[in-house]
Design an enzyme around this catalytic site. Structure first.
Site, PDB file in Angstrom:
ATOM      1  N   HIS A 115      -3.263  -8.077  -1.643  1.00 50.63           N
ATOM      2  CA  HIS A 115      -3.783  -9.135  -1.350  1.00 50.63           C
ATOM      3  C   HIS A 115      -4.416  -9.580   0.050  1.00 50.63           C
ATOM      4  O   HIS A 115      -5.398 -10.166  -0.003  1.00 50.63           O
ATOM      5  CB  HIS A 115      -2.742 -10.598  -1.712  1.00 50.63           C
ATOM      6  CG  HIS A 115      -2.463  -9.478  -3.658  1.00 50.63           C
ATOM      7  ND1 HIS A 115      -1.669 -10.346  -4.285  1.00 50.63           N
ATOM      8  CD2 HIS A 115      -3.443  -8.807  -4.112  1.00 50.63           C
ATOM      9  CE1 HIS A 115      -1.546  -9.564  -5.322  1.00 50.63           C
ATOM     10  NE2 HIS A 115      -2.524  -9.120  -5.009  1.00 50.63           N
ATOM     11  N   HIS A 140      -8.817 -11.943 -10.625  1.00 48.43           N
ATOM     12  CA  HIS A 140      -8.062 -11.641  -9.294  1.00 48.43           C
ATOM     13  C   HIS A 140      -8.232  -9.839  -9.393  1.00 48.43           C
ATOM     14  O   HIS A 140      -7.554  -9.267  -8.338  1.00 48.43           O
ATOM     15  CB  HIS A 140      -6.229 -12.061 -10.099  1.00 48.43           C
ATOM     16  CG  HIS A 140      -5.236 -11.197  -9.488  1.00 48.43           C
ATOM     17  ND1 HIS A 140      -4.732 -11.566  -8.382  1.00 48.43           N
ATOM     18  CD2 HIS A 140      -4.821  -9.821  -9.480  1.00 48.43           C
ATOM     19  CE1 HIS A 140      -4.112 -11.284  -7.327  1.00 48.43           C
ATOM     20  NE2 HIS A 140      -4.112  -9.846  -8.599  1.00 48.43           N
ATOM     21  N   ASP A 146      -8.143  -7.333  -6.152  1.00 57.06           N
ATOM     22  CA  ASP A 146      -7.455  -6.731  -6.152  1.00 57.06           C
ATOM     23  C   ASP A 146      -8.371  -5.045  -5.520  1.00 57.06           C
ATOM     24  O   ASP A 146      -7.629  -4.050  -4.128  1.00 57.06           O
ATOM     25  CB  ASP A 146      -6.665  -5.664  -7.143  1.00 57.06           C
ATOM     26  CG  ASP A 146      -5.262  -6.484  -7.603  1.00 57.06           C
ATOM     27  OD1 ASP A 146      -4.720  -7.148  -6.734  1.00 57.06           O
ATOM     28  OD2 ASP A 146      -4.747  -6.459  -8.664  1.00 57.06           O
ATOM     29  N   HIS A 162      -4.996  -0.112  -8.757  1.00 58.99           N
ATOM     30  CA  HIS A 162      -5.624  -0.014  -7.513  1.00 58.99           C
ATOM     31  C   HIS A 162      -5.177   1.929  -7.426  1.00 58.99           C
ATOM     32  O   HIS A 162      -6.181   1.856  -6.695  1.00 58.99           O
ATOM     33  CB  HIS A 162      -4.194  -0.281  -7.827  1.00 58.99           C
ATOM     34  CG  HIS A 162      -3.317  -1.142  -7.660  1.00 58.99           C
ATOM     35  ND1 HIS A 162      -4.211  -2.583  -6.760  1.00 58.99           N
ATOM     36  CD2 HIS A 162      -2.470  -2.443  -8.537  1.00 58.99           C
ATOM     37  CE1 HIS A 162      -3.569  -3.644  -6.947  1.00 58.99           C
ATOM     38  NE2 HIS A 162      -3.266  -2.482  -7.352  1.00 58.99           N
TER      39      HIS A 162
HETATM   40 ZN   LIG Z   1      -2.879  -8.595  -7.377  1.00 57.44          ZN
END
Ligand SMILES: [Zn+2]
Length: 306
Positions: free
Chosen positions: A81, A238, A242, A265
């Protein structure tokens, strides 16, 4: 042409909070740093070997959050973040001091980071920014998860899609141009999870600091946060935050076009590793008044890259 030059913060900024996964109290200070130093994390709770660089190849774990580890086994986790905030705001150089392993989660979004950074403002150097331009299409597939990047002219586009069995989250998709579009909804959107996953997460040692103050929690068709959502596409927004944060581990801003379905991720990191495996996949170039055709200089997209 200062908008194409490297930026840092005009003075230091201090944050205090807890780690989402460790639950530990942590202080973090962002300190201005000179041109060509990049972003560096420093674990000030350790005396030696305490610098950890946010590089693609230092990602040691990408389960639920992004963790980077240096050659001495020193780690910093949940960096995505703050990295997303720095990418979106165009901060090239910064020293980030923290006194624990995990970056504070704040409200689960990047908005507190962004607001405080904008409050102090930027220091713009005389040194031109560098960019990574994607030359070839690269794809990574993992079951139903998919991510690809291909070349674009002067933008970084992220086209992201999520598909949840949960009826409240459902399917969301958004395409955004990181250098041209308003990123407010991306910065404001919070981490989220399903209520039924919380016990499992805790058993695995995650989310010890998680609460309705720093995460959106959905139970069946209901949102447990009384204040409601911050925007209509908060879940996918969101995921874009990321993705942007994880992409910044490339070291420089990227010129390319991303398509992602149900990624996260790990998939973003696999994509970057695949790009950097072969020199033909990308070019790194400096961008300044002299290196671009003068007709481009006044174009908004190029201006907003910086
Ligand atoms: Zn996140």
């Amino acid at each position: 042409m200062s908008v194409l030059n490297q930026k840092t913060l005009s003075k230091k900024v201090f944050f205090e909070g807890i780690g989402l996964h460790t639950g530990k109290k942590v202080s973090m200070t962002l300190l201005p740093s000179g041109p060509n130093t990049g972003i560096t994390f420093k674990r000030v709770d350790l005396d030696n070997n305490n610098l950890v660089l946010p590089s693609v190849f230092n990602v040691s774990n990408a389960t639920l959050c992004t963790t980077i580890t240096n050659d001495y086994g020193v780690s910093v986790s949940t960096i995505e973040h703050i990295m997303g905030a720095l990418y979106g705001l165009g901060v090239d150089n910064l020293l980030i001091e923290i006194n624990s392993q995990e970056i504070p989660i704040m409200d689960g979004s990047a908005s507190i980071f962004v607001d405080k950074i904008l409050e102090v403002g930027f220091d713009i150097s005389e040194v031109p920014i560098k960019l990574i331009k994607i030359n070839n299409k690269i794809e990574v597939m993992d079951g139903s998860k998919y991510i690809s990047i291909e070349k674009s002219n002067v933008s970084l586009d992220i086209d992201f899609e999520i598909k949840f069995n949960n009826s409240f989250i459902g399917n969301q998709r958004r395409k955004i141009n990181i250098y041209e579009n308003d990123l407010s909804d991306i910065f404001n959107s919070r981490t989220f999870c399903l209520y039924e996953d919380i016990e499992n997460l805790r058993n695995m040692g995650f989310a010890k600091g998680g609460s309705l103050n720093n995460a959106v929690v959905v139970k069946d068709s209901e949102l447990l946060n009384k204040e409601g959502l911050r925007n209509n596409l908060e879940f996918v927004n969101h995921k874009i935050l990321d993705c942007m944060g994880d992409l910044y581990l490339a070291g420089f801003k990227i010129i390319g076009s991303i398509k992602c379905s149900q990624g996260g991720h790990s998939l973003t990191n696999q994509l970057l590793r695949k790009i950097f495996k072969e020199k033909i996949n990308y070019s790194i170039f400096e961008i300044n008044e002299k290196s671009i055709p003068h007709t481009y200089i006044n174009k908004l997209p190029l201006k907003s890259i910086a």
